[in-house]
Scaffold this motif. Structure first.
Motif, PDB file in Angstrom:
ATOM      1  N   HIS A 162       0.930  -1.466  -0.295  1.00  0.00           N
ATOM      2  CA  HIS A 162      -0.275  -0.165   0.005  1.00  0.00           C
ATOM      3  C   HIS A 162       0.721   1.593  -0.004  1.00  0.00           C
ATOM      4  O   HIS A 162       2.017   1.259  -0.361  1.00  0.00           O
ATOM      5  CB  HIS A 162      -0.699  -0.025   1.213  1.00  0.00           C
ATOM      6  CG  HIS A 162      -0.363  -0.165   2.751  1.00  0.00           C
ATOM      7  ND1 HIS A 162       0.589   0.112   2.837  1.00  0.00           N
ATOM      8  CD2 HIS A 162       0.122  -1.784   2.951  1.00  0.00           C
ATOM      9  CE1 HIS A 162       1.027  -0.430   4.357  1.00  0.00           C
ATOM     10  NE2 HIS A 162       0.509  -1.436   3.966  1.00  0.00           N
ATOM     11  N   ARG A 163       0.305   2.888   0.399  1.00  0.00           N
ATOM     12  CA  ARG A 163       1.263   3.794  -0.070  1.00  0.00           C
ATOM     13  C   ARG A 163       1.888   3.772   0.982  1.00  0.00           C
ATOM     14  O   ARG A 163       3.766   4.683   0.658  1.00  0.00           O
ATOM     15  CB  ARG A 163       0.287   5.186  -0.226  1.00  0.00           C
ATOM     16  CG  ARG A 163      -0.190   5.080   1.662  1.00  0.00           C
ATOM     17  CD  ARG A 163      -1.230   6.298   1.080  1.00  0.00           C
ATOM     18  NE  ARG A 163      -1.029   7.356   0.810  1.00  0.00           N
ATOM     19  CZ  ARG A 163      -1.469   9.152   0.858  1.00  0.00           C
ATOM     20  NH1 ARG A 163      -2.909   8.941   0.859  1.00  0.00           N
ATOM     21  NH2 ARG A 163      -0.668   9.443   0.737  1.00  0.00           N
ATOM     22  N   HIS A 164       2.374   2.878   2.357  1.00  0.00           N
ATOM     23  CA  HIS A 164       3.747   3.733   2.655  1.00  0.00           C
ATOM     24  C   HIS A 164       4.717   2.901   2.688  1.00  0.00           C
ATOM     25  O   HIS A 164       5.253   2.415   3.585  1.00  0.00           O
ATOM     26  CB  HIS A 164       2.720   2.899   4.617  1.00  0.00           C
ATOM     27  CG  HIS A 164       1.683   4.207   5.098  1.00  0.00           C
ATOM     28  ND1 HIS A 164       1.786   5.148   5.443  1.00  0.00           N
ATOM     29  CD2 HIS A 164       0.421   3.462   5.105  1.00  0.00           C
ATOM     30  CE1 HIS A 164       0.738   5.779   5.555  1.00  0.00           C
ATOM     31  NE2 HIS A 164      -0.190   4.753   5.114  1.00  0.00           N
ATOM     32  N   ALA A 166       5.422   0.717  -0.742  1.00  0.00           N
ATOM     33  CA  ALA A 166       4.828   0.692  -1.260  1.00  0.00           C
ATOM     34  C   ALA A 166       6.267   0.469  -1.944  1.00  0.00           C
ATOM     35  O   ALA A 166       6.633  -0.304  -3.559  1.00  0.00           O
ATOM     36  CB  ALA A 166       3.892   1.043  -2.750  1.00  0.00           C
ATOM     37  N   GLN A 167       7.050   1.114  -1.605  1.00  0.00           N
ATOM     38  CA  GLN A 167       8.636   1.940  -2.458  1.00  0.00           C
ATOM     39  C   GLN A 167       9.652   0.495  -2.431  1.00  0.00           C
ATOM     40  O   GLN A 167      11.075   0.560  -2.746  1.00  0.00           O
ATOM     41  CB  GLN A 167       9.022   2.989  -2.410  1.00  0.00           C
ATOM     42  CG  GLN A 167       9.475   3.219  -0.620  1.00  0.00           C
ATOM     43  CD  GLN A 167       8.088   3.592   0.130  1.00  0.00           C
ATOM     44  OE1 GLN A 167       7.165   3.222  -0.139  1.00  0.00           O
ATOM     45  NE2 GLN A 167       8.272   4.104   1.097  1.00  0.00           N
ATOM     46  N   HIS A 188      -1.714  -6.417  -3.280  1.00  0.00           N
ATOM     47  CA  HIS A 188      -1.954  -5.102  -2.535  1.00  0.00           C
ATOM     48  C   HIS A 188      -2.945  -5.385  -2.123  1.00  0.00           C
ATOM     49  O   HIS A 188      -3.319  -5.994  -1.602  1.00  0.00           O
ATOM     50  CB  HIS A 188      -2.304  -4.182  -4.384  1.00  0.00           C
ATOM     51  CG  HIS A 188      -2.031  -3.769  -5.268  1.00  0.00           C
ATOM     52  ND1 HIS A 188      -1.062  -2.968  -4.850  1.00  0.00           N
ATOM     53  CD2 HIS A 188      -0.602  -4.231  -6.254  1.00  0.00           C
ATOM     54  CE1 HIS A 188       0.573  -2.314  -5.175  1.00  0.00           C
ATOM     55  NE2 HIS A 188       0.507  -3.358  -6.454  1.00  0.00           N
ATOM     56  N   PRO A 204      -2.461   3.495  -2.567  1.00  0.00           N
ATOM     57  CA  PRO A 204      -0.860   3.816  -2.862  1.00  0.00           C
ATOM     58  C   PRO A 204      -1.478   5.060  -4.527  1.00  0.00           C
ATOM     59  O   PRO A 204      -2.776   4.593  -5.358  1.00  0.00           O
ATOM     60  CB  PRO A 204      -0.775   2.626  -3.610  1.00  0.00           C
ATOM     61  CG  PRO A 204      -1.926   1.910  -4.031  1.00  0.00           C
ATOM     62  CD  PRO A 204      -3.113   2.478  -3.126  1.00  0.00           C
ATOM     63  N   THR A 205      -0.495   5.628  -4.751  1.00  0.00           N
ATOM     64  CA  THR A 205      -0.667   6.532  -6.085  1.00  0.00           C
ATOM     65  C   THR A 205      -0.334   5.261  -7.076  1.00  0.00           C
ATOM     66  O   THR A 205       0.054   4.459  -7.679  1.00  0.00           O
ATOM     67  CB  THR A 205       0.094   7.281  -6.275  1.00  0.00           C
ATOM     68  OG1 THR A 205       1.998   6.756  -6.346  1.00  0.00           O
ATOM     69  CG2 THR A 205       0.349   9.212  -4.893  1.00  0.00           C
ATOM     70  N   ARG A 206      -0.745   6.547  -8.649  1.00  0.00           N
ATOM     71  CA  ARG A 206      -0.836   4.736  -9.936  1.00  0.00           C
ATOM     72  C   ARG A 206       0.809   4.742 -10.183  1.00  0.00           C
ATOM     73  O   ARG A 206       1.073   4.233 -10.505  1.00  0.00           O
ATOM     74  CB  ARG A 206      -1.083   6.419 -11.120  1.00  0.00           C
ATOM     75  CG  ARG A 206      -0.839   5.461 -12.386  1.00  0.00           C
ATOM     76  CD  ARG A 206      -2.184   4.654 -12.634  1.00  0.00           C
ATOM     77  NE  ARG A 206      -2.008   3.570 -13.643  1.00  0.00           N
ATOM     78  CZ  ARG A 206      -1.950   2.466 -13.747  1.00  0.00           C
ATOM     79  NH1 ARG A 206      -3.373   2.605 -14.190  1.00  0.00           N
ATOM     80  NH2 ARG A 206      -1.950   1.889 -14.544  1.00  0.00           N
ATOM     81  N   GLN A 208       3.472   4.878  -7.745  1.00  0.00           N
ATOM     82  CA  GLN A 208       3.248   3.662  -6.929  1.00  0.00           C
ATOM     83  C   GLN A 208       2.283   2.069  -7.483  1.00  0.00           C
ATOM     84  O   GLN A 208       3.576   1.163  -7.354  1.00  0.00           O
ATOM     85  CB  GLN A 208       2.718   3.937  -5.738  1.00  0.00           C
ATOM     86  CG  GLN A 208       3.398   4.835  -4.548  1.00  0.00           C
ATOM     87  CD  GLN A 208       3.091   4.912  -2.673  1.00  0.00           C
ATOM     88  OE1 GLN A 208       1.722   5.075  -3.028  1.00  0.00           O
ATOM     89  NE2 GLN A 208       3.761   4.517  -2.460  1.00  0.00           N
ATOM     90  N   ARG A 353      -8.627  10.265  -3.458  1.00  0.00           N
ATOM     91  CA  ARG A 353      -7.391  10.198  -2.666  1.00  0.00           C
ATOM     92  C   ARG A 353      -5.955  11.608  -1.977  1.00  0.00           C
ATOM     93  O   ARG A 353      -5.610  12.110  -2.450  1.00  0.00           O
ATOM     94  CB  ARG A 353      -6.183   9.181  -2.639  1.00  0.00           C
ATOM     95  CG  ARG A 353      -4.832   8.793  -2.770  1.00  0.00           C
ATOM     96  CD  ARG A 353      -4.142   8.055  -3.753  1.00  0.00           C
ATOM     97  NE  ARG A 353      -3.262   7.970  -2.700  1.00  0.00           N
ATOM     98  CZ  ARG A 353      -1.643   8.316  -2.293  1.00  0.00           C
ATOM     99  NH1 ARG A 353      -1.803   9.165  -2.942  1.00  0.00           N
ATOM    100  NH2 ARG A 353      -1.023   7.677  -1.540  1.00  0.00           N
ATOM    101  N   PRO A 357      -2.113  10.647   4.114  1.00  0.00           N
ATOM    102  CA  PRO A 357      -2.955  10.007   4.376  1.00  0.00           C
ATOM    103  C   PRO A 357      -3.724  10.437   6.264  1.00  0.00           C
ATOM    104  O   PRO A 357      -2.536  10.454   6.822  1.00  0.00           O
ATOM    105  CB  PRO A 357      -1.881   8.709   4.547  1.00  0.00           C
ATOM    106  CG  PRO A 357      -0.487   9.055   4.927  1.00  0.00           C
ATOM    107  CD  PRO A 357      -0.521  10.103   4.086  1.00  0.00           C
TER     108      PRO A 357
END
Ligand code: SF4
Ligand code: SF4
Lengths: 381, 97
Positions: A162-164, A166-167, A188, A204-206, A208, A353, A357
């Motif tokens: 998820h967004r936290h 993904a990287q 995901h 997440p962003t696109r 990401q 979004r 967050p």
């Protein structure tokens, strides 16, 4: 073909998911358990689970997934594993790993356990522990994974992304290699139940998503023949939905801690359904004749655009629980599909979004302050 | 037919089932199945005969010889098919070398 013929042609289920308990030391904000968690005193006794396993083997179930909550919190787990193994069913333990000590693992290995899947929240310990809502969870998971390999069992690392985090997918794949996993799952978050409540905190962003997909592809190319990498995409940027559970009541039976049989673990949220209990119905009867299982099986129930769509037997119209959670009607086309009349609900969630967050709503027994979408889910019970 | 076996496969290599992979006969479906973590394969009749010879000690060459003798077929032809099958299953995680 008469309906009776159609009935007798239902193929046997491949997989049985046993949610032995909803108890879990962790509090993941995307947990797949229902918002209304079942209590310990409602849990089925081992004798019933043993009987369910016998029935499952006779019905043709090939794999059993011991899940939860945290399935090792269920005392009789080793006996259940032994019974399934004895009946020739492939046994899979889906665990958070935090309580998988050496003695417990030895008992399970001895019982004939085939495979252990450990869920990881991240590769960075502080972030992992924050997501799990449990200090020290990550270190315990690393130790448990090493023990699984020492015991000679097959290991999967499951990462929910998820967004936290993904990287850090490239590093997640490396951790799988280092720990000797045969399989890594990069999944995901699925935005039902707890995930839906926390959607703004997790989506997440696109960009990401694209980076995660690229990392998975690079990992697959590099580790071909050494490590299997499975990838579960988020519906929110897809053009077409996933075949949820391989289609409603086509491959799996999920049984809740109290014994309710469901076509998928989120199905209890659906209104107007009376799901059967394994306490008073046989698995075969449930699979072949239960109206709740028949309700969305196949293509007969479908509205347009699914009914005349060439993908109707590929994705089976997507997820019924997502359709209900977002539109209030489980019989609509999954809004994740770009052809769905309600697809703008998905586009709006992406557009809204937040840049920053919000805090997590952790998964807890005592429940939560329901958000607007979640309250529909709760009151439906 | 060494080229057909792809660079990684030499005939002395010994295939085995991956950790957590089970090859068994399923009564309900009346078929041999290969079970692996979150996976199930139903190999065709030819593949079943190959997989029955995978025991973690027979080499690729030994498997091919055994099949060639049984079916009175040229070893080169069988070798290419067996290598392709095992290579494919190894990419799916079911066979390891
Ligand atoms: S998702 Fe997290 S909280 Fe839910 S059962 Fe798994 S480990 Fe426990
Ligand atoms: S219209 Fe229905 S069947 Fe067609 S792709 Fe969308 S969800 Fe799937």
């Amino acid at each position: 073909m008469s309906p009776m013929n159609a009935q007798s042609q239902i193929e046997p289920p491949l997989g049985l998911i046993l949610e032995l308990t909803h108890r879990c030391p962790l509090q993941c904000p995307y947990c797949s358990n229902p918002l209304a968690l079942e209590r310990a005193h409602d849990e089925l006794p081992a004798a019933i689970w043993l009987d369910v396993l016998d029935q499952a083997a006779a019905l043709g179930v090939m794999q059993v997934h011991f899940s939860g909550g945290e399935p090792t919190a269920y005392q009789a787990l080793p006996r259940l594993v032994a019974r399934a193994a004895d009946r020739g069913i492939y046994t899979n333990l889906i665990t958070s790993g935090v309580t998988l000590d050496r003695a417990r693992l030895a008992r399970l290995a001895e019982a004939g356990l085939d495979h252990v899947q450990i869920s990881f929240q991240d590769v960075q310990p502080d972030s992992a522990d924050r997501i799990a809502g449990y200090a020290g969870a990550h270190a315990r998971k690393l130790a448990a994974a090493a023990r699984v390999r020492e015991a000679g069992l097959a290991l999967t690392l499951n990462f929910v992304v998820h967004r936290h985090n993904a990287q850090r997918v490239p590093r997640m794949i490396e951790l799988g290699e280092e720990l000797g996993a045969g399989r890594v799952e990069i999944a995901h978050v699925q935005y039902y139940g707890w995930g839906l409540i926390n959607r703004a905190a997790l989506l997440p962003t696109r960009a990401q998503l694209d980076a995660v997909t690229a990392a998975v592809e690079a990992g697959r190319a590099r580790l071909k023949g050494k490590l299997v990498i499975d990838y579960v995409v988020p519906d929110y940027y897809a053009r077409r939905p996933k075949a949820c559970m391989g289609g409603w009541a086509r491959r799996f039976i999920n049984v809740s801690p109290a014994g309710r049989a469901l076509p998928c673990q989120a199905a209890e949220t659906l209104p107007g359904f009376e799901f059967p209990s394994v306490r008073d119905r046989s698995l075969a009867e449930i699979w072949q004749r239960d109206p709740a299982f028949a309700r969305f099986r196949g293509t007969e129930w479908m509205p347009e655009p699914c009914r005349s769509c060439e993908r109707r037997e590929i994705d089976w119209g997507g997820c019924r629980c997502q359709a209900f959670a977002l539109t209030g009607d489980a019989a609509r086309t999954d809004p994740a599909c770009a052809l769905a009349p309600d697809h703008e609900l998905i586009l709006a969630a992406v557009a809204e979004r937040p840049a920053t967050p919000p805090a997590f709503v952790y998964r807890r027994m005592e429940g939560t302050q329901p958000s607007r979408t979640a309250s529909a889910v709760i009151t439906s019970k | 037919m060494n080229q057909a076996r792809s660079a990684v496969l030499d005939s002395t290599a010994v295939p085995r089932f991956g950790v957590g992979v089970r090859f068994r006969y399923d009564q309900t479906r009346a078929a041999w199945v290969l079970l692996a973590p979150e996976r199930m394969f139903v190999p065709d009749a030819q593949a079943v005969e190959v997989l029955k010879l995978v025991d973690g000690s027979r080499s690729l060459a030994a498997i091919v010889d055994s099949l060639a003798a049984r079916y009175a077929a040229p070893a080169e032809v069988i070798a290419a098919d067996v290598a392709a099958l095992l290579q494919n299953l190894s990419e799916k995680g079911a066979i390891r070398w």
